[in-house]
Motif scaffolding. Structure first.
Motif, mmCIF file in Angstrom:
data_model
loop_
_atom_site.group_PDB
_atom_site.id
_atom_site.type_symbol
_atom_site.label_atom_id
_atom_site.label_comp_id
_atom_site.label_asym_id
_atom_site.label_seq_id
_atom_site.Cartn_x
_atom_site.Cartn_y
_atom_site.Cartn_z
ATOM 1 N N LEU A 1 -29.356 -20.183 51.043
ATOM 2 C CA LEU A 1 -28.452 -20.429 52.171
ATOM 3 C C LEU A 1 -27.804 -21.807 52.046
ATOM 4 C CD1 LEU A 1 -30.366 -18.983 55.257
ATOM 5 C CD2 LEU A 1 -28.274 -18.102 54.211
ATOM 6 N N SER A 2 -28.557 -22.783 51.588
ATOM 7 C CA SER A 2 -28.021 -24.124 51.381
ATOM 8 C C SER A 2 -26.903 -24.093 50.339
ATOM 9 C CB SER A 2 -29.135 -25.067 50.944
ATOM 10 O OG SER A 2 -28.634 -26.349 50.695
ATOM 11 N N GLN A 3 -27.116 -23.333 49.281
ATOM 12 C CA GLN A 3 -26.076 -23.189 48.260
ATOM 13 C C GLN A 3 -24.824 -22.537 48.839
ATOM 14 O OE1 GLN A 3 -28.153 -20.982 45.249
ATOM 15 N NE2 GLN A 3 -29.114 -22.800 44.369
ATOM 16 N N CYS A 4 -25.013 -21.578 49.750
ATOM 17 C CA CYS A 4 -23.879 -20.938 50.419
ATOM 18 C C CYS A 4 -23.088 -21.961 51.235
ATOM 19 C CB CYS A 4 -24.345 -19.806 51.339
ATOM 20 S SG CYS A 4 -24.963 -18.360 50.474
ATOM 21 N N MET A 5 -23.803 -22.846 51.917
ATOM 22 C CA MET A 5 -23.129 -23.879 52.709
ATOM 23 C C MET A 5 -22.313 -24.802 51.805
ATOM 24 S SD MET A 5 -25.591 -25.195 55.733
ATOM 25 C CE MET A 5 -27.235 -24.675 55.298
ATOM 26 N N VAL B 1 -14.424 -22.891 57.047
ATOM 27 C CA VAL B 1 -15.647 -23.196 56.292
ATOM 28 C C VAL B 1 -16.804 -22.371 56.848
ATOM 29 C CG1 VAL B 1 -17.370 -24.993 55.799
ATOM 30 C CG2 VAL B 1 -14.934 -25.500 55.570
ATOM 31 N N TYR B 2 -16.920 -22.331 58.162
ATOM 32 C CA TYR B 2 -18.011 -21.571 58.785
ATOM 33 C C TYR B 2 -17.879 -20.082 58.470
ATOM 34 C CZ TYR B 2 -21.360 -19.815 62.140
ATOM 35 O OH TYR B 2 -22.424 -19.166 62.710
ATOM 36 N N MET B 3 -16.674 -19.558 58.534
ATOM 37 C CA MET B 3 -16.473 -18.133 58.239
ATOM 38 C C MET B 3 -16.791 -17.826 56.775
ATOM 39 S SD MET B 3 -13.268 -16.968 60.571
ATOM 40 C CE MET B 3 -12.471 -18.472 61.113
ATOM 41 N N GLN C 1 -21.134 -24.141 48.828
ATOM 42 C CA GLN C 1 -20.021 -23.372 48.281
ATOM 43 C C GLN C 1 -18.904 -23.192 49.310
ATOM 44 O OE1 GLN C 1 -21.223 -19.757 46.381
ATOM 45 N NE2 GLN C 1 -19.132 -19.100 45.963
ATOM 46 N N ALA C 2 -19.268 -22.954 50.555
ATOM 47 C CA ALA C 2 -18.284 -22.758 51.615
ATOM 48 C C ALA C 2 -17.471 -24.028 51.851
ATOM 49 C CB ALA C 2 -18.969 -22.316 52.903
ATOM 50 N N THR C 3 -18.123 -25.185 51.747
ATOM 51 C CA THR C 3 -17.390 -26.429 51.976
ATOM 52 C C THR C 3 -16.469 -26.782 50.820
ATOM 53 O OG1 THR C 3 -19.220 -27.771 51.111
ATOM 54 C CG2 THR C 3 -19.150 -27.408 53.501
ATOM 55 N N ARG C 4 -16.770 -26.272 49.633
ATOM 56 C CA ARG C 4 -15.898 -26.515 48.466
ATOM 57 C C ARG C 4 -14.667 -25.615 48.521
ATOM 58 N NH1 ARG C 4 -20.928 -26.831 45.508
ATOM 59 N NH2 ARG C 4 -20.678 -24.673 44.905
ATOM 60 N N GLY C 5 -14.797 -24.519 49.286
ATOM 61 C CA GLY C 5 -13.660 -23.608 49.474
ATOM 62 C C GLY C 5 -13.427 -22.754 48.303
#
Length: 117
Positions: A107-111, A10-12, A113-117
């Motif tokens: 950046l919040s949207q990126c976070m 998720v972080y990557m 999106q990253a958690t949704r995979g």
């Protein structure tokens, strides 16, 4: 190849997405000290606390007052912060610009999106 743990993945993904928005024509990049100052201003904004130039220059962990003053000037010129008047004309409050808040929202949207995979 060794599989990453889910949290690391998720972080990557977040880093990859965040790097992509940094390439968009928005605000000029910040150096590491300016990034730290931005974090302090953002945290104060979130807590609805006032953060003045004098308050910032008193933070020894950021370096000498002249260094901090130079970075604040640079951040103003880059469009990340503004200095707002207070009831005391000698004291300026540091505030995020609309463009800085929009950048943080991206950046919040990126976070998310990253958690949704």
């Amino acid at each position: 190849m060794k599989k990453s743990r889910p949290g690391a993945e998720v972080y990557m993904r977040f880093l990859q997405l965040a790097e992509a928005i940094r390439g968009l024509p928005t605000l000029p990049p910040l150096d590491p000290l300016e990034e730290r100052i931005l974090q302090l201003v953002a945290r104060a904004t979130q807590q609805q606390a006032r953060l003045s130039v004098r308050d910032m220059m008193a933070k020894d962990e950021l370096g000498a007052p002249a260094t901090i003053h130079g970075r604040l000037k640079s951040m103003r010129e880059k469009g990340w912060i503004v200095l707002a008047e207070t009831e005391d004309a000698r004291r300026k409050q540091i505030e995020l610009t609309k463009a800085a808040l929009q950048h943080m929202a991206k950046l919040s949207q990126c976070m998310e999106q990253a958690t949704r995979g």
